[in-house]
Structures are given as C-alpha cells and as structure tokens.
Design an enzyme around this catalytic site. Structure first.
Site, PDB file in Angstrom:
ATOM      1  N   SER A  58       2.872  35.341  61.423  1.00 36.21           N
ATOM      2  CA  SER A  58       1.833  35.887  60.683  1.00 36.21           C
ATOM      3  C   SER A  58       1.998  37.199  59.837  1.00 36.21           C
ATOM      4  O   SER A  58       2.082  38.188  60.400  1.00 36.21           O
ATOM      5  CB  SER A  58       0.427  35.600  60.954  1.00 36.21           C
ATOM      6  N   HIS A  66      -0.141  38.696  58.401  1.00 33.64           N
ATOM      7  CA  HIS A  66      -1.206  39.372  58.451  1.00 33.64           C
ATOM      8  C   HIS A  66      -1.452  40.245  59.747  1.00 33.64           C
ATOM      9  O   HIS A  66      -2.217  41.339  59.762  1.00 33.64           O
ATOM     10  CB  HIS A  66      -2.649  38.478  58.352  1.00 33.64           C
ATOM     11  N   GLN A  92      -5.110  34.744  65.148  1.00 36.21           N
ATOM     12  CA  GLN A  92      -4.350  33.766  64.256  1.00 36.21           C
ATOM     13  C   GLN A  92      -3.897  32.253  65.121  1.00 36.21           C
ATOM     14  O   GLN A  92      -3.824  31.428  64.587  1.00 36.21           O
ATOM     15  CB  GLN A  92      -2.749  34.489  63.979  1.00 36.21           C
ATOM     16  N   GLU A 150       0.158  31.285  46.485  1.00 36.76           N
ATOM     17  CA  GLU A 150      -1.163  32.310  46.931  1.00 36.76           C
ATOM     18  C   GLU A 150      -1.254  33.170  45.972  1.00 36.76           C
ATOM     19  O   GLU A 150      -0.916  34.577  46.337  1.00 36.76           O
ATOM     20  CB  GLU A 150      -0.840  32.648  48.473  1.00 36.76           C
TER      21      GLU A 150
END
Length: 290
Positions: A194, A196, A168, A251
């Site tokens: 993040s 993720h 990241q 998104e």
C-alpha cells in the site's frame, strides 16, 4: 509526536460525520473494524454500486502475506531485475526495479509488483495531520496547498493519509469479505503493497460529496487538485484509463507527494503514470495469486 497545524471547521465537521458512521459500522465489524475505520473512514458510504466499488480503493490498499518471496521487486531491496524475474515465471514478475527503491525516498514506488521488503515498515517522521498522520515534509506541503485552495474559494478535506501495515491488513480483509479477493484486489491494496504505508499519500474529500467516488473529479476540490497539486509536490497517482499500468481503477481523490521538483519533472515528462515516469514497467496485478 509533533502536531503540524490546526484543523478547519469544515474538516472538523467532516471528521465528526465520519466518526459517527465509523461508530455504527465499527460495531457491526467487531474488533478489527474499529481500527480499520479509524484510519480509513467509512469507505464507500452512499456510493453508487459501480463507483462504490471503485471507491473502496480509497480504503485502498493491500494483502496478508503481501511481501512474500513471490513478490519480484521489494521496495527496500537491492534485488536485481534478473533475480526478480526468477522469483516467478509470470510475465508480471519482469517489471524492472525503480530508480529509487528506499522507502524514505520521495521517488519510492510501491505497487502490486513492488511491496515493502520489510512488511511492517513505518516512517519515523510522522506528524498529526487533520486527524490522520503524514510524513512531516508531505504534511507541510499539503498544509500550504490546502491554504492555497482556501484562498481560491475551494475546501480540501482529508479522508485518509498514512495507514500502517496492521490497519491495511484489516482494511484489505474487510473488502475481501465484502467483495471477494478478485474484486478487492482491484480496489484495495494488499498489506505491504500500500502506498499509504509510505506516509506520502492522501485521499482527499470535498464538502460537495463524491467521497471516494469517480465523480470527485467534477467537484471544485477535484478540479482544483487536478490543476494545481503538482505546484505543491503532489501528483495524481491513479489516473483515468491507466489501470493496466497502475493496477487500480481511477482515483481522482488519491494524491501522492513526490516533492515539487519531481512533480514538475513528472508533468514535463508527459508520463501518464508514476510507473512510466520511474521506468519500472506496468504493475497490473500481483505476481502471486495470494
């Protein structure tokens, strides 16, 4: 590391195409670029100028000195709201801690106001997932969801899933170099901030295109996910028109696993964002500029 399942022909073709693009772009970016693109794909390729910027967010995710003491509410910390507020005089530092702040929790909330207390934290239960990685429970649920979509004649491709702090960091720095920090912060999370990194988020794609673009919502895959994802424990993490709360542009490809029960509670609550559902308040920007 365990491997959960097979990879579909469509996914293999998608991955092969992504590898070819990554090889070319990786050569241009140098050493860091190869690792970046291996995890994230060649983000924003072929996007329009406005949506390719928003698409970068699927590269989507956070900054070098990310979980510094200036960040008010570390995800794994027991820091109180008052201690958080004292960390900065900015109104942004007043966001309340979430109900659940442990990174292993399905209710864990990571955003621009809530970094990981341990910057390089990583899950211990990652499994291989369509050429990427994901936490085991999230991967099993996603696999069931992908099969259900196929039964309805819809193909869900996986563009990105788990990304480590190191990857990241490379991702974010790349987008800073392309767009400058101010724009990059609207599109990509700083390292340590993040979602993720939780191992619970997936960026989906479609054979129809619109990869990491807002038009993904109009694809069969995007429409199917919007309607059905909560049944399998996934919620749309960055809804349209809620950037002032989530900190990121719309998104339609980015889904977060929270488990079926929490997903159903989320839908029933009428909350428009996970922030509002958990009750932490808005996180439109970072508490510190750097």
């Amino acid at each position: 590391m365990k491997s959960l399942h097979r990879t579909s022909t469509a996914q293999e073709s998608f991955d092969s195409s992504a590898v070819n693009r990554r090889t070319l772009l990786g050569a241009a970016l140098g050493v860091g670029g190869t690792a970046l693109l291996a995890a994230c794909g060649s983000q924003g390729q072929g996007a329009s100028s406005s949506s390719s910027a928003a698409s970068a967010s699927a590269a989507e995710s956070a900054t070098a000195s990310a979980a510094s003491s200036a960040a008010p509410s570390p995800v794994v910390s027991a820091t109180s709201a008052s201690a958080s507020a004292s960390a900065s005089s900015s109104p942004l530092a007043l966001a309340q801690p979430s109900v659940e702040s442990q990174p292993y929790s399905l209710r864990c909330l990571v955003n621009k106001m809530r970094p990981f207390a341990q910057q390089d934290w990583e899950p211990s239960d990652l499994v291989e997932f369509y050429s990427h990685q994901l936490r085991a429970e999230a991967a099993k649920a996603a696999d069931t969801m992908i099969d259900a979509a196929v039964a309805d004649g819809v193909t869900l491709l996986v563009s990105s899933a788990y990304r480590s702090y190191a990857v990241q960091q490379q991702t974010y720095q790349y987008w800073v170099s392309v767009n400058g920090q101010q724009v990059a912060d609207q599109l990509s999370a700083r390292p340590g901030y993040s979602e993720h990194q939780t191992g619970l988020a997936i960026d989906f794609a479609s054979p129809e295109g619109c990869r990491l673009e807002e038009c993904y919502r109009d694809t069969l895959a995007g429409q199917w996910l919007a309607k059905n994802a909560p049944r399998y424990g996934y919620i749309l993490r960055f809804p349209n028109g809620r950037q002032s709360v989530t900190g990121y542009h719309f998104e339609p490809w980015h889904y977060r696993y929270v488990g079926v029960q929490i997903a159903q509670e989320y839908v029933s609550s009428g909350a428009k964002t996970f922030e509002e559902f958990i009750g932490t308040g808005a996180a439109p920007d970072y508490a510190s500029a750097n």
